[in-house]
Design an enzyme around this catalytic site. Structure first.
Site, PDB file in Angstrom:
ATOM      1  N   SER A 103      -0.434  -7.102   0.019  1.00 46.13           N
ATOM      2  CA  SER A 103      -1.113  -6.071  -0.746  1.00 46.13           C
ATOM      3  C   SER A 103      -2.155  -6.653  -1.695  1.00 46.13           C
ATOM      4  O   SER A 103      -3.136  -7.252  -1.277  1.00 46.13           O
ATOM      5  CB  SER A 103      -0.068  -5.240  -1.498  1.00 46.13           C
ATOM      6  N   ASP A 242      -7.504  -2.303  -2.377  1.00 46.48           N
ATOM      7  CA  ASP A 242      -6.839  -3.599  -2.480  1.00 46.48           C
ATOM      8  C   ASP A 242      -6.753  -4.225  -1.090  1.00 46.48           C
ATOM      9  O   ASP A 242      -7.305  -3.711  -0.123  1.00 46.48           O
ATOM     10  CB  ASP A 242      -5.472  -3.480  -3.152  1.00 46.48           C
ATOM     11  N   ASP A 244      -4.632  -4.484   1.341  1.00 49.68           N
ATOM     12  CA  ASP A 244      -4.200  -3.736   2.528  1.00 49.68           C
ATOM     13  C   ASP A 244      -4.625  -2.276   2.466  1.00 49.68           C
ATOM     14  O   ASP A 244      -4.204  -1.468   3.296  1.00 49.68           O
ATOM     15  CB  ASP A 244      -2.693  -3.861   2.745  1.00 49.68           C
ATOM     16  N   ASP A 246      -4.013   0.275   0.576  1.00 48.20           N
ATOM     17  CA  ASP A 246      -3.162   1.416   0.242  1.00 48.20           C
ATOM     18  C   ASP A 246      -3.281   1.782  -1.239  1.00 48.20           C
ATOM     19  O   ASP A 246      -2.613   2.700  -1.702  1.00 48.20           O
ATOM     20  CB  ASP A 246      -1.695   1.170   0.627  1.00 48.20           C
TER      21      ASP A 246
END
EC number: 5.4.2.10
Length: 447
Positions: A103, A242, A244, A246
């Site tokens: 992440s 960010d 990834d 999400d």
């Protein structure tokens, strides 16, 4: 005793160190494959996506080996956002979905997130069963039942095509200039493509991943570059994702940042006015600002708080039938459209609000006056238990007494990093600093 592998959001750690080793990834793949292979047929499948970290190649191959050894067929999506994996798991009728990402963490960390057949993250019970199987070992299938692996070349395009269907029909982004910061991460192609195809003039940053620059000086956790780019180019707004994709932060035309709390306040108020907010409730975590709670109450709406972690938010949303939730950190969950936080989806919904209201981003970004909030992190070594020390407990108790009736205090261990997070809210700035610094000092002393 079974080793605790799962944290707030899957398994995470320093790449090539326990638990983020190729050996552990192979074991996790085998255990998850065995758990989700409900019968002995050869029709079972799992989808795997990843972000742009260097270690993603290693973990992808190890997971694939573990999964195919249990008879699972693996569909490799390549670099795609986390929400794309959740969606693909459900739409491709897979038994399991896996996202390889840490992440917002630096490149040297990595993680493995799991999604069930419904596209939602796993329950505590599923995670516990996978941990047990990792500990006890899994028998491989017979040679004739070994699974196959196949790359799905159009996974990113499938995701962007779906996202465009969530944007109001017959509306375009013509004339809107958007800075899109992809954090050199998983959305480095999907996000610019989706915005451009909807008609926006895009200025992309953070779209040159090299395996080691994910989240480095860009993205939702470091918005300075995007804010500067917005102002210098006279853009209407900036969208910061960010690693990834999400999470999201919005930058208004003046370079000011709106976090997840402000965005949730906007969406909740807007959806409630249209009769779209299920149950008149917004689901958020204990980290969300007190100002958000007060704003919702003034609108006749309610804030339902959960433990930190978007998985806990989604669980509460599903249990109560609510359709909007998220975290201050920028996870925005809209279950009418997605099974997990989706930064680009939230960005498109923000743009839709701009078109529908005719207001600039600066008027939509500051929905409520935030109560002053201070968060400090203290890094510790795994195995240490600083929160159990008498001196730290005494400092926390003293802070709670001093804040009584004036604010609130939240102390917790991070679920993704070895950090103690010390957060307080108080309208007395001096008292706010005193209580947080006092606790941080005691934790530091113990460490």
């Amino acid at each position: 005793m079974v080793e605790k592998l799962f944290g707030t959001d899957g398994v995470r750690g320093l790449a090539n160190s326990w638990p983020m080793t190729a050996e552990m990834a192979l074991k996790l793949g085998a255990a998850a494959g065995r758990h989700f292979r409900r019968d002995h047929s050869n029709g079972h499948r799992v989808v795997i996506g990843k972000d742009t970290r260097l270690s993603g190649y290693m973990l992808e191959n190890a997971l694939t080996a573990g999964l195919t050894s249990t008879g699972m067929n693996v569909l490799l999506l390549g670099p795609v956002p986390t929400p794309a994996v959740g969606r693909a798991t459900h739409s491709m009728r897979a038994d399991l979905g896996i996202m390889i990402s840490a992440s917002h963490n630096p490149f040297h960390d990595n993680g493995i997130k799991f999604f069930g057949p419904d596209g939602f993250k796993l329950s505590d019970e599923d995670e516990a069963e996978i941990e047990r199987m990792v500990h006890e070992g899994v028998d491989p299938v017979q040679p004739q039942n070994i699974g196959r692996a196949k790359r799905i070349e159009e996974a990113r395009q499938r995701y962007t095509e779906y996202l465009k269907t969530t944007f109001p029909q017959h509306k375009r982004l013509n004339g809107i200039k958007v800075v899109i910061d992809c954090a050199n991460g998983a959305a480095y192609r999907a996000a610019p493509d989706a915005l451009w195809e909807l008609g926006a003039e895009i200025i992309p940053v953070g779209v040159s991943p090299d395996g080691t620059n994910i989240n480095k000086g860009c993205g939702s956790t470091d918005t300075a570059l995007a804010a500067r780019t917005v102002v210098e180019n006279g853009a209407d707004l900036g969208i910061c994702l960010d690693g990834d994709a999400d999470r999201i932060m919005i930058i208004d035309e003046k370079g000011q940042v709106a976090d997840g709390d402000q965005l949730m306040a906007l969406f909740a108020t807007h959806w409630a006015s249209e009769g779209r907010l299920s149950g008149g409730k917004l689901v958020a975590t204990v980290m969300s600002n007190l100002g958000l709670e007060r704003h919702l109450a003034a609108q006749g709406l309610e804030l339902l708080r959960t433990k930190v972690g978007d998985r806990h938010v989604v669980e509460a949303m599903r249990a109560g039938g609510y359709n909007l939730g998220g975290e201050q950190s920028g996870h925005i969950v809209m279950t009418d459209y997605a099974t997990t936080g989706d930064g680009l989806l939230a960005g498109l919904q923000f743009l839709a609000c701009m078109l529908e209201t005719g207001k600039p981003a600066s008027e939509l970004c500051q929905v409520f006056d935030a109560v002053p909030q201070l968060l400090k992190n203290v890094r510790y070594t795994l195995g240490q238990t600083p929160l159990e020390a008498d001196s730290v407990r005494a400092a926390i108790a003293d802070a709670e007494v001093r804040l009584n009736g004036k604010g609130r205090l939240l102390i917790r261990k991070s679920g993704t990093e070895p950090l103690i997070r010390v957060m307080a809210e108080c309208e007395d700035d001096a008292l706010l600093v005193q209580v947080v610094d006092g606790i941080v000092s005691e934790v530091d002393a113990v460490i």
